[in-house]
Design a protein around this motif. Structure first.
Motif, short mmCIF file in Angstrom:
data_model
loop_
_atom_site.label_atom_id
_atom_site.label_comp_id
_atom_site.label_asym_id
_atom_site.label_seq_id
_atom_site.Cartn_x
_atom_site.Cartn_y
_atom_site.Cartn_z
N TYR A 118 16.19 52.39 25.81
CA TYR A 118 16.59 53.32 26.49
C TYR A 118 15.58 53.87 27.64
O TYR A 118 14.41 54.10 27.68
CB TYR A 118 16.45 54.71 25.49
N THR A 120 15.02 56.75 29.94
CA THR A 120 15.17 58.23 30.14
C THR A 120 15.20 58.22 31.54
O THR A 120 16.22 59.22 31.93
CB THR A 120 14.17 59.12 29.71
N GLN A 121 15.03 57.88 32.22
CA GLN A 121 15.32 57.79 34.35
C GLN A 121 16.93 58.38 34.07
O GLN A 121 16.83 58.80 35.18
CB GLN A 121 14.59 57.35 35.07
N ASP A 123 19.00 57.58 32.30
CA ASP A 123 20.32 57.38 30.80
C ASP A 123 21.40 56.38 30.41
O ASP A 123 22.23 56.37 30.46
CB ASP A 123 20.99 58.49 31.24
N PRO A 181 18.97 63.38 34.17
CA PRO A 181 17.52 63.31 33.96
C PRO A 181 17.02 63.04 35.52
O PRO A 181 15.98 62.98 35.88
CB PRO A 181 17.35 62.65 33.18
N VAL A 185 14.44 67.67 34.57
CA VAL A 185 13.68 67.01 33.74
C VAL A 185 13.03 68.57 32.59
O VAL A 185 12.72 68.55 33.07
CB VAL A 185 12.70 65.96 33.38
N GLN A 188 8.38 68.87 28.78
CA GLN A 188 7.33 68.26 28.03
C GLN A 188 6.45 68.45 27.09
O GLN A 188 6.12 67.43 25.71
CB GLN A 188 7.26 66.70 28.09
N ILE A 435 15.46 64.32 24.84
CA ILE A 435 16.12 63.69 26.05
C ILE A 435 16.88 64.81 26.36
O ILE A 435 16.35 64.45 27.93
CB ILE A 435 16.83 62.68 24.92
N LYS A 494 8.86 62.07 20.45
CA LYS A 494 9.92 62.78 20.83
C LYS A 494 10.78 61.67 19.26
O LYS A 494 10.62 60.78 18.98
CB LYS A 494 10.74 62.03 22.00
N THR A 498 18.95 57.34 18.05
CA THR A 498 20.38 58.13 19.43
C THR A 498 21.63 57.98 18.74
O THR A 498 21.28 57.21 17.77
CB THR A 498 19.98 57.30 20.52
#
Length: 726
Positions: A118, A120-121, A123, A181, A185, A188, A435, A494, A498
């Protein structure tokens, strides 16, 4: 055919298929998405390979899903490389199924059997199926340019390997429309603190805040507690007390008998003891005279101001209303010195207020959503980017992209109903964690049973959820403080899985039984015991509840630290758990490897484990936390008494050689912790030295190193000798 065009990287990743590039001379098949080769397959030359050529359809009954497939006339092994942006993670593309552990992670581990990557930046989710495969390293690599690389070996055959590529996965496939994202964001960082609500309800005062701040400074600050949050009870009621004033004036008019120095005194009292000030507020308007003084700021129906259940009068959420009453209020919290703000009752603003307007036909569904989103955006605009922002309560997609954290459960309390809710909802919503936002299971009341407190604090610490305590100081007995210290700070881990929530799991069946959380009285909820019958009734009935490990009861956290990679398995008895043999593969571990197992709360070495882990029976509310390290042929740190992660918190540097182990630790001065080292057969300790601590060593099944910290850090050097085994 190959696409020859160059595609620049777009800030907003396109909802479009990846394009293939095939180089027959080198046997390289690449798929380019948003200007980057996210997928590269290196196939030995001379083989007849079949692969998907174009983008002439979705190939699945799900929108925005591209399915790539590769097959071979004869069996052949190939290398598949994923190249993604910084922050990419390995995860399982579905939620935990029967007997599977819920997967979490710290760092960038590559997890056995977790068949998804995945980004994250962007999606972007890629997952693969239909072939045998294994990772070629234990963690994601980072290039000099900051890209994330993960490689696996794949066995191709005439049965196709297929790869699903899903752009804007959370946003489009799971329906979190506001997840962008590339624009926002969530923060964290790990968050831990104390909240006044279930300690005092509305019976709060500056004296009590000063008392709790002094207590926490002495007992828990050095272990990672950072916030003190004042909850409901500081404001003068009704809101606003002056019906002609603004809501900023209302919330900043404090009860003089309880807070004669106003908000400035609250902030200063908290800062004086080294904590960050935090505050609760909500979306309520309660003064019955407010609507007639602000008719353009309150929703009317049939000539009367509309009231919603739990929310009273409703903001119109017009630009003018938000500019007068909402944005300035949140800016004032920031300017006063609060670095953490919790907004409450927003679900009631939406579900019981704006949705009631939809039911009455005075606005559309789209208008209700837009107004609520405008309210949330106004609060964030007032706070700015630096203030930590918690949205409470109830997971709502409209807070994504605004809030740093979201409360995923109802009000918690020390009854089993409240504790089980925290454990179960942490499991249900784990796919959103770090996320979309940081998950908040609500504050923990340690005045519950010791075993129950141990379970919920262990889980919150290992998941890295928002960690908030809420008791008066008399609840923090030595044994309860010991549990808190061993679970502080929470990790910054995290989700490692998913997928959509299953509707076959019941939510909130417990609310009709003992311990209903939202109570009308002003006194905090007290602990009460629970019968097995009531506990099972609270659980409801769902597909996995009769398994050895029903959903919510088994977790596997794959952690990375200075000492390498290891797994912490958590068995949490949300229902009674039988003694069982737990297959290692259900934890995301390789069945053909040898592991060393250590039980944290029993501080006990469980021995060498292969294929399966023998587990004890657990009664309602009990937990078992077990570290599993792959056995090595060098001295090996496998556990500690300091932290439930064993140990992702105190080990800062780590160097293991054939006959030497050097470890740099952090600790609380004048405290003693134990560190457990496994030695290869025939090896014994020759010498031990320490800088910054006094140490003693005892050797049995494990070498136990007791470290008495003289200051905040210590370097431990252990030398060993190995005798010849005849």
């Amino acid at each position: 055919m190959n696409n020859k065009n160059f595609h620049p990287i777009q800030k907003v990743p396109p909802i479009a298929h990846a394009l293939h590039h095939w180089d027959e001379a080198t046997g390289t098949l690449r798929y380019e998405y948003n200007g980057m080769d996210v997928l590269t397959l290196q196939i030995p030359t001379g083989h007849n390979i079949g692969f998907r050529h174009g983008s002439d359809g979705s190939m699945q009954s799900i929108q925005y899903c591209q399915q790539i497939y590769v097959s071979s006339d004869v069996p052949v092994k190939a290398i598949v490389t994923f190249t993604l942006n910084a922050g990419a993670i390995n995860l399982r593309p579905h939620r935990a199924q029967a007997e599977q552990a819920i997967l979490g992670q710290l760092g960038t581990p590559l997890i056995h059997g977790a068949n998804g990557m995945y980004d994250t930046q962007w999606d972007l989710l890629l997952d693969w199926h239909g072939c045998d495969w294994h990772w070629l390293s234990s963690s994601i690599e980072t290039t000099a340019e900051g890209k994330c690389i993960a490689r696996m070996e794949v066995s191709f055959s005439q049965k196709a390997m297929f790869i699903n590529l899903r752009p804007q996965y959370y946003r489009k496939h799971l329906g979190y429309t506001y997840h962008k994202p590339w624009e926002f964001v969530p923060n964290q960082k790990a968050v831990a603190g104390w909240c006044s609500w279930e300690a005092y309800r509305r019976d709060i005062s500056i004296d009590k805040i000063e008392h709790i701040a002094a207590f926490m400074n002495e007992k828990l600050k050095d272990y990672g507690l950072t916030y003190i949050q004042v909850d409901d009870g500081y404001q003068k009621m009704p809101l606003p007390a002056n019906p002609k004033g603004t809501m900023t004036e209302g919330w900043f008019t404090c009860e003089k008998t309880k807070f004669p120095g106003g908000h400035d005194s609250i902030v200063q009292a908290i800062k004086n003891k080294g904590f960050a000030p935090a505050v609760w507020t909500n979306a309520n308007i309660t003064n019955p005279e407010f609507p007639e003084n602000h008719p353009n700021d309150v929703i009317f129906h049939d000539g009367k101001p509309l009231k919603g259940e739990w929310i009273d009068f409703l903001y119109t959420c017009s630009p003018e209303c938000l500019a007068m009453h909402v944005e300035p209020l949140f800016r004032k919290y920031k300017e006063t010195g609060y670095t953490y703000v919790k907004i409450d009752a927003i679900r009631h603003l939406l579900f019981d207020g704006l949705h009631e307007c939809v039911r009455l036909g005075i606005m559309t569904n789209e208008d209700a959503e837009a107004r609520f989103r405008a309210y949330m955006e106004a609060t964030r605009k007032g706070l700015g980017d630096e203030v930590y922002y918690l949205a409470s309560w109830g997971e709502m997609h409209e807070v994504v992209g605004v809030a740093d954290a979201c409360r995923i459960s109802m009000d918690a309390n020390p009854t089993w109903a409240g504790v089980r809710m925290q454990l179960f909802e942490s499991a249900r919503w784990f796919h959103t964690h770090r996320i979309l936002f940081l998950n908040d299971p609500d504050h923990v009341c340690v005045r519950t049973k010791l075993a129950w407190a141990k379970s919920v604090l262990s889980l919150i610490s290992l998941t890295g959820e928002l960690y908030m305590l809420s008791d008066t100081t008399d609840a923090y007995t030595p044994e309860k403080l010991e549990v808190i210290r061993k679970t502080l700070p929470p990790l910054t881990g995290k989700t490692a899985e998913t997928g959509p929530l299953s509707l076959e799991y019941p939510a909130y069946t417990w609310t009709k039984l003992h311990g209903f959380a939202v109570q009308s009285h002003e006194t905090p909820v007290e602990m009460e015991d629970v019968s097995l019958e009531d506990a099972l009734n609270m659980a409801g009935d769902f597909p996995t509840m009769h398994n050895n490990h029903p959903f919510s009861s088994l977790w596997a956290f794959h952690l990375q630290g200075a000492q390498g990679s290891w797994c912490v398995a958590a068995r949490i008895a949300t229902m009674p758990l039988p003694a069982c043999s737990l297959p290692l593969e259900n934890l995301g571990l390789e069945a053909n490897q040898t592991y060393l197992a250590f039980d944290f709360w029993q501080q006990k070495f469980l021995g060498i484990v292969k294929t399966a882990l023998d587990c004890e029976a657990l009664a309602i509310g009990e937990c078992q936390i077990i570290a599993l390290h792959r056995m090595q042929e060098v001295p090996q740190l496998i556990a500690s008494s300091r932290h439930v992660s064993m140990d992702a918190v105190s080990v800062k540097e780590y160097h293991a050689a054939a006959d030497t182990l050097t470890v740099t630790l952090t600790g609380v001065p004048c405290t003693t912790e134990q560190y457990f080292v496994h030695l290869p057969k025939g090896m014994t300790l020759q010498s031990a030295t320490a800088d910054g601590a006094n140490i003693t060593c005892a050797q049995g099944d494990l070498l136990i190193v007791s470290v008495e910290f003289q200051k905040g850090s210590a370097e431990i050097i252990l030398h060993f000798k190995k005798e010849e085994i005849v």
